[in-house]
Design an enzyme around this catalytic site. Structure first.
Site, mmCIF file in Angstrom:
data_model
loop_
_atom_site.group_PDB
_atom_site.id
_atom_site.type_symbol
_atom_site.label_atom_id
_atom_site.label_comp_id
_atom_site.label_asym_id
_atom_site.label_seq_id
_atom_site.Cartn_x
_atom_site.Cartn_y
_atom_site.Cartn_z
ATOM 1 N N VAL A 1 -2.725 -40.052 -12.466
ATOM 2 C CA VAL A 1 -4.155 -40.210 -12.239
ATOM 3 C C VAL A 1 -4.687 -41.505 -12.850
ATOM 4 O O VAL A 1 -5.315 -42.327 -12.178
ATOM 5 C CB VAL A 1 -4.900 -38.965 -12.790
ATOM 6 C CG1 VAL A 1 -6.398 -39.195 -12.861
ATOM 7 C CG2 VAL A 1 -4.586 -37.770 -11.903
ATOM 8 N N CYS B 1 0.237 -28.702 -10.900
ATOM 9 C CA CYS B 1 -1.210 -28.478 -10.787
ATOM 10 C C CYS B 1 -1.628 -27.080 -10.350
ATOM 11 O O CYS B 1 -2.438 -26.439 -11.018
ATOM 12 C CB CYS B 1 -1.821 -29.524 -9.860
ATOM 13 S SG CYS B 1 -1.883 -31.150 -10.640
HETATM 14 N N1 LIG Z 1 -0.602 -35.523 -11.185
HETATM 15 C C1 LIG Z 1 -1.402 -35.177 -10.178
HETATM 16 O O1 LIG Z 1 -0.978 -35.104 -9.030
HETATM 17 C C2 LIG Z 1 -2.860 -34.864 -10.435
HETATM 18 C C3 LIG Z 1 -3.766 -34.851 -9.366
HETATM 19 C C4 LIG Z 1 -5.099 -34.584 -9.607
HETATM 20 C C5 LIG Z 1 -5.533 -34.309 -10.911
HETATM 21 N N2 LIG Z 1 -4.628 -34.297 -11.929
HETATM 22 C C6 LIG Z 1 -5.125 -34.025 -13.290
HETATM 23 O O2 LIG Z 1 -5.310 -35.272 -13.948
HETATM 24 C C7 LIG Z 1 -4.947 -35.177 -15.329
HETATM 25 C C8 LIG Z 1 -3.839 -36.157 -15.656
HETATM 26 O O3 LIG Z 1 -2.714 -35.837 -14.888
HETATM 27 P P1 LIG Z 1 -1.427 -36.784 -14.862
HETATM 28 O O4 LIG Z 1 -0.439 -36.103 -13.985
HETATM 29 O O5 LIG Z 1 -1.844 -38.172 -14.560
HETATM 30 O O6 LIG Z 1 -1.000 -36.663 -16.405
HETATM 31 P P2 LIG Z 1 0.308 -37.194 -17.166
HETATM 32 O O7 LIG Z 1 0.648 -36.131 -18.140
HETATM 33 O O8 LIG Z 1 1.320 -37.675 -16.175
HETATM 34 O O9 LIG Z 1 -0.221 -38.483 -17.943
HETATM 35 C C9 LIG Z 1 -1.064 -38.413 -19.038
HETATM 36 C C10 LIG Z 1 -0.862 -39.673 -19.870
HETATM 37 O O10 LIG Z 1 -1.823 -39.671 -20.920
HETATM 38 C C11 LIG Z 1 -1.222 -40.253 -22.065
HETATM 39 N N3 LIG Z 1 -2.034 -39.931 -23.249
HETATM 40 C C12 LIG Z 1 -2.090 -38.787 -23.968
HETATM 41 N N4 LIG Z 1 -2.972 -38.924 -24.984
HETATM 42 C C13 LIG Z 1 -3.498 -40.172 -24.889
HETATM 43 C C14 LIG Z 1 -4.463 -40.914 -25.630
HETATM 44 N N5 LIG Z 1 -5.076 -40.394 -26.691
HETATM 45 N N6 LIG Z 1 -4.751 -42.165 -25.239
HETATM 46 C C15 LIG Z 1 -4.145 -42.718 -24.171
HETATM 47 N N7 LIG Z 1 -3.201 -42.085 -23.428
HETATM 48 C C16 LIG Z 1 -2.892 -40.820 -23.793
HETATM 49 C C17 LIG Z 1 0.190 -39.695 -22.051
HETATM 50 O O11 LIG Z 1 1.075 -40.480 -22.831
HETATM 51 C C18 LIG Z 1 0.506 -39.764 -20.540
HETATM 52 O O12 LIG Z 1 1.123 -40.996 -20.201
HETATM 53 C C19 LIG Z 1 -4.612 -33.699 -15.539
HETATM 54 O O13 LIG Z 1 -5.764 -33.027 -15.951
HETATM 55 C C20 LIG Z 1 -4.182 -33.233 -14.159
HETATM 56 O O14 LIG Z 1 -4.381 -31.842 -13.986
HETATM 57 C C21 LIG Z 1 -3.317 -34.590 -11.727
#
Ligand SMILES: NC(=O)c1ccc[n+]([C@@H]2O[C@H](COP(=O)([O-])OP(=O)(O)OC[C@H]3O[C@@H](n4cnc5c(N)ncnc54)[C@H](O)[C@@H]3O)[C@@H](O)[C@H]2O)c1
Length: 324
Positions: free
Chosen positions: A11, A260
Site C-alpha cells: 500500500v 486481507c
Molecule cells: N496488501 C494489500 O493488498 C492491501 C490492500 C488494501 C489495503 N491493505 C491494508 O493496508 C495496510 C498495509 O498493508 P501492506 O500489505 O502494505 O503492509 P505490509 O505489512 O506489507 O507493509 C507494512 C510496512 O510498514 C513498515 N512499518 C512498520 N512500522 C513502521 C513505522 N513505524 N514507520 C515506518 N514503516 C513502518 C513495515 O516495515 C512494512 O514494510 C494494512 O492495513 C492492510 O490491511 C493492504
C-alpha cells in the site's frame, strides 16, 4: 506539496511511487533498513508490474526518496500517509500497534500544520483515536488533522489499480482536510467519493467482506451443484452476465485466504460485538469458508480411493441410494 509515506508495503510503496509520478515531492519511510537500502537503488522489494520502472524514473527525477529517518521525512511534510500493517490479533481484532507507533513519531516530529491520512485498513473509529492520540503527544504548536483514505488495490495489479482506480474514498471531518485531499488526488482524474471518516473506514470493510461473501456463496452453491448434478462453472457463467451480480469473484474453489479477507471479516465481526451486534451473516461467511477446505480435503481422499481398484467400498457414501 511535500508528502511523506509511513510504511513501504504494497500500500505505502505503490501510493508513494504513484504520488511522485504525479509530480509531488515524496519521501517514503520504513523501519526496515535492508528494504530502504534496496529502494534507494531503485529496486522494488515486491514484484508489481510497472512499479520498478516508476521507482527508477522518479528516483532519477529527484521526486522520490526513501529513508529510515522519520524525523526528517515528517518534520516539514504537508501530508503524511500511513500505510503500515494492521494484522489480526488472536481475538480477531486488528492490531493497531504499528499505527500507534507511527502516530507517536508524527506527534513528536511535525513542525508545521499537517494532514495525516490513514490508508491502512482500520476499524471504524480508529481515525478519531489516531487524531486524539497525535494531539495528546504533540510537541510543537501546530495544527494536525486526520483523514481516512482506505486502499482497494489488489496484489499483482497494484500500480494499475492505483492509477486507474474505480474510485477514491476520502473520509474527512473538515472542509480544509477534504479540499487538501481533493487537491492531492486531482491529477489522478478518478471519481472521488467524499464522506465522513467513519463511513470511509466502514466502506473498506464493507467492500472486502462483500467480496469474501461472494466467494463463500459460490462455494455453497458449488456444493449444492455437486449434489444435484449441476455444473458450477456453467452456473457461474450464467450468473456473470447479470450486471446486478457482477462478473467477478464467482469462481468456486478452495475458499478465500491471503492477508486481507480473513482478517477484515474477523475485524468487522469484532467491531460489531463491541457495539453489541452479532453479525450472523459475516460469521457464516467464515464458517462456509472453513467447511470448504474440509470438503475439498475429503473429496481428494475420495478421489484417491476411487482410483484404487481394491478400496472403493471403503469410500461409499451412506446418503446415496446406490451406496456410492
Ligand atoms: N496488501 C494489500 O493488498 C492491501 C490492500 C488494501 C489495503 N491493505 C491494508 O493496508 C495496510 C498495509 O498493508 P501492506 O500489505 O502494505 O503492509 P505490509 O505489512 O506489507 O507493509 C507494512 C510496512 O510498514 C513498515 N512499518 C512498520 N512500522 C513502521 C513505522 N513505524 N514507520 C515506518 N514503516 C513502518 C513495515 O516495515 C512494512 O514494510 C494494512 O492495513 C492492510 O490491511 C493492504
Amino acid at each position: 506539496m511535500k508528502i511523506a509515506i509511513a510504511g513501504t508495503g504494497y500500500v505505502g510503496l505503490v501510493a508513494g511511487v504513484c504520488f511522485a509520478d504525479k509530480g509531488y515531492n515524496v519521501t517514503c519511510v520504513d523501519i526496515d533498513e535492508k528494504k530502504v537500502a534496496m529502494m534507494k537503488e531503485g529496486i522494488s522489494p515486491i514484484f508489481e508490474e510497472g512499479l520498478e520502472e516508476l521507482m527508477k524514473k522518479n528516483n532519477a527525477a529527484g521526486t522520490l526518496h526513501f529513508t529510515t529517518d522519520y524525523r526528517e521525512a515528517y518534520r516539514l511534510a504537508d501530508a503524511i500517509f500511513i500505510g503500515v500493517g494492521t494484522p489480526e490479533l488472536p481475538d480477531g481484532s486488528a492490531n493497531l500497534s504499528y499505527i500507534a507507533g507511527v502516530s507517536r513519531q508524527i506527534a513528536e516530529t511535525i513542525e508545521k500544520d499537517c494532514l495525516v491520512v490513514v490508508k491502512s485498513t482500520v476499524p471504524v473509529g480508529t481515525n478519531d483515536k489516531v487524531e486524539q492520540f497525535i494531539k495528546d503527544f504533540l510537541v510543537n504548536d501546530v495544527k494536525v488533522e486526520v483523514a481516512s483514505n482506505p486502499e482497494f488495490l489488489a496484489q499483482g495489479t497494484a500500480v494499475h489499480d492505483t492509477i486507474h482506480a474505480a474510485r477514491i474514498i476520502i473520509g474527512t471531518e473538515s472542509k480544509e482536510a477534504e479540499e487538501m485531499l481533493l487537491k492531492i488526488y486531482e491529477p489522478f482524474g478518478i471519481p472521488i467519493v467524499s464522506v465522513k471518516r467513519r463511513s470511509a473506514e466502514m466502506i473498506k470493510y464493507a467492500c472486502n467482506d462483500f467480496l469474501a461473501l461472494k466467494i463463500s456463496y459460490m462455494n455453497d452453491i458449488a456444493n449444492l451443484c455437486e449434489l444435484v448434478g449441476a455444473d458450477i462453472t456453467d452456473v457461474a457463467e450464467g450468473m456473470r452476465y447479470d450486471e446486478r451480480i457482477g462478473s467477478r469473484f464467482l469462481n468456486a474453489g478452495i475458499g478465500f485466504g491471503g492477508s486481507c479477507f480473513p482478517k477484515d471479516i474477523e475485524a468487522l465481526i469484532n467491531t460489531g460485538r463491541q457495539f453489541g451486534y452479532e453479525s450472523e451473516l459475516l460469521q457464516s461467511v467464515i464458517d462456509v469458508n472453513a467447511r470448504q477446505k474440509r470438503i475439498l480435503a475429503e473429496n481428494l481422499k475420495r478421489v484417491n480411493c476411487f482410483n484404487h481398484p481394491y478400496q472403493t467400498t471403503v469410500c461409499t457414501h451412506g446418503n446415496s441410494p446406490f451406496g456410492l
